[in-house]
Design an enzyme around this catalytic site. Structure first.
Site, PDB file in Angstrom:
ATOM      1  N   GLY A  78       0.708  -1.023   0.010  1.00 33.88           N
ATOM      2  CA  GLY A  78      -0.095  -0.046   0.003  1.00 33.88           C
ATOM      3  C   GLY A  78       0.827   1.321   0.038  1.00 33.88           C
ATOM      4  O   GLY A  78       0.565   2.319  -0.724  1.00 33.88           O
ATOM      5  N   MET A  80       5.142   2.592   2.027  1.00 35.27           N
ATOM      6  CA  MET A  80       6.241   2.318   2.726  1.00 35.27           C
ATOM      7  C   MET A  80       6.762   3.779   3.256  1.00 35.27           C
ATOM      8  O   MET A  80       7.114   4.736   2.536  1.00 35.27           O
ATOM      9  CB  MET A  80       7.331   1.832   1.690  1.00 35.27           C
ATOM     10  CG  MET A  80       8.690   1.587   2.258  1.00 35.27           C
ATOM     11  SD  MET A  80       8.522   0.450   3.621  1.00 35.27           S
ATOM     12  CE  MET A  80       9.929   0.962   4.782  1.00 35.27           C
ATOM     13  N   GLU A  81       7.083   3.641   4.457  1.00 36.52           N
ATOM     14  CA  GLU A  81       7.370   5.000   5.260  1.00 36.52           C
ATOM     15  C   GLU A  81       9.039   5.389   5.475  1.00 36.52           C
ATOM     16  O   GLU A  81       9.491   5.664   6.134  1.00 36.52           O
ATOM     17  CB  GLU A  81       6.908   4.571   6.716  1.00 36.52           C
ATOM     18  CG  GLU A  81       7.741   3.605   7.456  1.00 36.52           C
ATOM     19  CD  GLU A  81       7.268   2.135   7.216  1.00 36.52           C
ATOM     20  OE1 GLU A  81       6.512   1.643   6.356  1.00 36.52           O
ATOM     21  OE2 GLU A  81       7.487   1.196   8.278  1.00 36.52           O
ATOM     22  N   ASN A  82       9.600   5.348   4.059  1.00 35.99           N
ATOM     23  CA  ASN A  82      10.766   6.006   4.139  1.00 35.99           C
ATOM     24  C   ASN A  82      10.832   7.534   4.524  1.00 35.99           C
ATOM     25  O   ASN A  82      10.039   8.047   4.328  1.00 35.99           O
ATOM     26  CB  ASN A  82      11.489   5.995   2.611  1.00 35.99           C
ATOM     27  CG  ASN A  82      10.830   4.924   1.927  1.00 35.99           C
ATOM     28  OD1 ASN A  82      11.499   3.832   2.011  1.00 35.99           O
ATOM     29  ND2 ASN A  82       9.909   4.755   0.846  1.00 35.99           N
ATOM     30  N   GLU A 115       1.223   6.480   7.340  1.00 37.78           N
ATOM     31  CA  GLU A 115       2.833   6.705   6.897  1.00 37.78           C
ATOM     32  C   GLU A 115       3.313   7.850   7.687  1.00 37.78           C
ATOM     33  O   GLU A 115       4.610   7.857   8.157  1.00 37.78           O
ATOM     34  CB  GLU A 115       3.074   6.798   5.269  1.00 37.78           C
ATOM     35  CG  GLU A 115       2.204   5.768   4.460  1.00 37.78           C
ATOM     36  CD  GLU A 115       2.980   4.335   5.117  1.00 37.78           C
ATOM     37  OE1 GLU A 115       4.016   4.107   5.401  1.00 37.78           O
ATOM     38  OE2 GLU A 115       2.064   3.455   5.180  1.00 37.78           O
ATOM     39  N   GLU A 137       3.868  -1.369  13.356  1.00 38.23           N
ATOM     40  CA  GLU A 137       2.436  -1.139  12.339  1.00 38.23           C
ATOM     41  C   GLU A 137       1.238  -1.287  13.459  1.00 38.23           C
ATOM     42  O   GLU A 137       0.175  -0.358  12.808  1.00 38.23           O
ATOM     43  CB  GLU A 137       2.536  -2.578  11.589  1.00 38.23           C
ATOM     44  CG  GLU A 137       3.524  -2.558  10.490  1.00 38.23           C
ATOM     45  CD  GLU A 137       3.855  -1.561   9.681  1.00 38.23           C
ATOM     46  OE1 GLU A 137       2.769  -0.586   9.681  1.00 38.23           O
ATOM     47  OE2 GLU A 137       4.913  -1.265   9.005  1.00 38.23           O
TER      48      GLU A 137
HETATM   49 ZN   LIG Z   1       2.780   0.731   8.314  1.00 41.31          ZN
END
Ligand SMILES: [Zn+2]
Length: 657
Positions: A78, A80-82, A115, A137
């Site tokens: 869905g 990605m938390e870069n 995010e 998460e």
């Molecule tokens: Zn997450």
């Protein structure tokens, strides 16, 4: 700055960026491939609102110096938390608020907030190892709810969270479930943790804890934890230390029973004079007596109506059985008041009658959701009879809450998969009797001043009446309205259009299929693209089923969507036999084309293969063809299939009679 390597991203491509806006002094932009920047306004608004919400909530400024939200055209997750360069699939970031449904807007608000929450939970403080993935998460999911709820309280986000909680309870009621946290040694085990147990069960048990401790005390503990471990790594136990230090409550003993133990309890409740007796036992869809005795520390929130008025009490149920003493005998009792608990409730006959006696008037919407959802789960488990479940549904004719209807409609979807055509008709008649008055009350067009949830409910109910209840008049009207919409895209409310598309795909033929395929190919927004794509999975005609199947491997559909198209075709009752043969034939092709993490999600569709013969074949196939990652999920799909086949005979003989 000091950060984990898995959070670094370099992105190369032809992107356009929105002009930066200041969010708490940090420049925030949305990036998309050329031509799509016009769909970024909504994401900018929630991006800014949630970032500001979190820096206040955490009491710590955003740890980076810029924030880019980047829409990637083909993306297996869905988002990605870069750190500072968050990547999203397009449906989770780009949206046109003028044409999207409320649910589609909510999805963007959810994912962007999720995010952004990671910038602290995950990025500023990172789990030490993958066993602690839930620390990232589950928290990001909880924080996402808090931020969206603060941004748009009229969406009642905590009520719709009940749907996610129910999805986690569905998996966690299986023998093949797992604890939220377990030792991770292999990459496949880490990959297998990205599921509803980590995200939704994790967030649910945190919400339960937050409600038990109080929101302010809980937040103080979180602040302490983040401050102590900023720019470092942490374990689950560090979080309990911080929460215990700030609240002086035995948080660890309580939470260890939820984090390290699989499953959840069924709380049975009985009245005897002024006493309410609560007991706990594990809830399982399939019981074989092998579970032994399991106990949880269960915060039980109780609301009771007595002669002296309504009273609220909380019990921490730690033993197998405990009592609450009220000042006066209760006329009615709601257990799991507020519905924050991660457990099911089973009332004694007498207490159930007490609730029904006052209509559903004693229960809030989310509590009615719990009542319906628990009853259906109990039906699948053989604890409640089909007759009792349908009697409960009959009582819901006046229901006005969108989530309660989601629970009811989902149960009918599931039942229709296990019944033959004549039985489906009988069930459809029962449902029609409840749905028709509800649609008549709402009407087909938006009324001045109505809320967004009401508009969403209208769409959901029209779809259910046309498909689940198979109502001819609704189907006719849907065809007329869709023709109007084709002439003038503003002729129909945006929340009703998905229902029309769904009805036309369930009842239509080649003309509709071609029309939807063309709309998929020329879609103006990511939401329209997926709406028409997944509609192609619903057709009943054999030739159209073939064409839909072909699309899953032809390269015409992005690999981020193709596995979900396949899943939808497996769930189409008319297509399931053919779809299953197709999947077996093209299994290695699909494994080559699709991202590894989508394979177990695609296989979720096997829960639609509800015949004893197909079930046997499915089992044999997966023993011979193990998946690369997510073998636990496959085990769970197989058990859910078993649950459906096991209750098939009960429902069939009931509806035969
Ligand atoms: Zn997450």
């Amino acid at each position: 700055m000091k950060m984990s390597t898995y959070l670094v991203a370099f992105i190369v491509g032809d992107f356009e960026a929105t002009a930066p806006v200041a969010a708490d002094g940090v420049p925030l932009r949305v990036l998309a491939v050329p031509g799509k920047k016009r769909l970024a306004d909504f994401a900018v608004a929630i991006g800014k609102a949630s970032l500001e919400h979190f820096s206040r909530y955490y009491g710590i400024a955003y740890p980076g110096d810029k924030l880019d939200l980047v829409a990637i055209p083909d993306f297996s997750s869905g988002a990605m938390e870069n750190l500072g360069a968050i990547t999203f699939r397009e449906t989770a970031l780009l949206v046109d608020p003028e044409t999207a449904t409320r649910a589609e807007l909510e999805r963007v608000a959810d994912v962007v907030s999720h995010e952004n929450a990671h910038m602290w939970f995950g990025d500023l403080v990172t789990m030490r190892w993958w066993n602690g993935l839930w620390l990232n998460e589950a928290f990001a999911t909880l924080m996402e709810m808090l931020a969206v709820d603060a941004w748009k309280p009229e969406w009642r986000r905590w009520d719709s969270f009940a749907v996610s909680r129910a999805a986690a309870m569905q998996i966690d009621g299986l023998k093949s479930t797992r604890p939220i946290e377990f030792p991770v040694e292999k990459p496949e085990e880490a990959a297998g943790m990205f599921d509803v147990l980590t995200y939704e069960k994790g967030a649910s048990v945190l919400r339960m804890l937050e409600q038990y401790l109080g929101a302010a005390k809980f937040r103080d503990g979180i602040r302490l934890y983040l401050r102590k471990h900023a720019y470092g790594n942490a374990e689950t136990t560090d979080l309990w230390d911080a929460l215990e230090e700030s609240t002086q409550e035995p948080v660890r003993a309580l939470m260890d029973t939820w984090i390290f133990q699989p499953g959840y309890p069924l709380i049975s409740v009985e009245r005897s004079g002024r006493i309410l007796r609560m007991s706990q036992q594990i809830f399982r869809y399939l019981q074989d007596g092998s579970d032994g005795e399991r106990r949880w520390h269960v915060p039980v929130f109780v609301r009771a109506g007595t002669k002296a008025g309504v009273v609220n009490q909380t019990l921490l149920l730690t033993e197998t059985e405990q009592e609450i003493e009220l000042d006066q005998p209760a006329d009615w009792v709601v257990v799991n008041a507020g519905a924050h608990g991660f457990y099911r409730v089973r009332y004694s006959q007498e207490l159930l009658a007490g609730l029904h006696h006052g209509g559903m008037g004693h229960l809030s919407a989310v509590e009615r959701f719990g009542l319906v959802n628990d009853a259906f789960a109990a039906t699948l488990a053989g604890i409640v009879s089909p007759a009792d479940y349908l009697a409960l549904i009959d009582q819901m004719a006046g229901e006005t809450d969108v989530n309660v209807w989601t629970a009811m409609n989902a149960s009918f979807h599931q039942l229709q998969r296990i019944l033959d055509d004549a039985q489906c008709e009988r069930l459809a008649d029962r449902l029609e009797a409840v749905l028709s008055p509800a649609v008549a009350r709402l009407g087909w067009t938006v009324r001045p001043g109505e809320g967004e949830l009401e508009s969403q409910l209208r769409g959901d109910l029209i779809g259910a009446l046309g498909i689940l209840a198979n109502d001819g008049a609704t189907q006719d009207r849907a065809r007329v309205l869709f023709a109007d919409y084709e002439k003038n895209s503003e002729a129909v409310d945006r929340n009703v259009i998905p229902a029309l598309v769904a009805i036309l795909s369930h009842t239509g033929g080649t003309t509709e299929f071609n029309k939807f395929l063309a709309r998929f190919e020329k879609a103006q927004t990511p939401q329209e693209e997926t709406r028409y794509l997944f509609a192609l999975a619903n057709f009943a005609d054999a030739k159209l089923i073939e064409r839909a199947l072909e699309l899953t491997i032809s390269g015409a559909v992005r690999t981020q969507n193709a596995p979900y198209l396949m899943r939808a075709i497996l769930l189409n009752k008319h297509a399931r036999d053919r779809a299953w043969s197709f999947l077996k034939l093209h299994w290695s092709d699909m494994n080559r084309q699709y991202p590894d993490n989508t394979i177990p999600r695609m296989c979720d569709g096997i829960i639609g293969l509800v015949t004893p013969e197909l079930e046997k074949d499915v089992r044999n196939f997966f023993s011979a063809h193990p998946v690369k990652q997510g073998s636990k999920q496959i085990e769970q799909h197989l058990e859910r299939l078993r649950v459906s086949v096991a209750c098939q005979e009960r429902w069939r003989s009931f509806l035969r009679g």
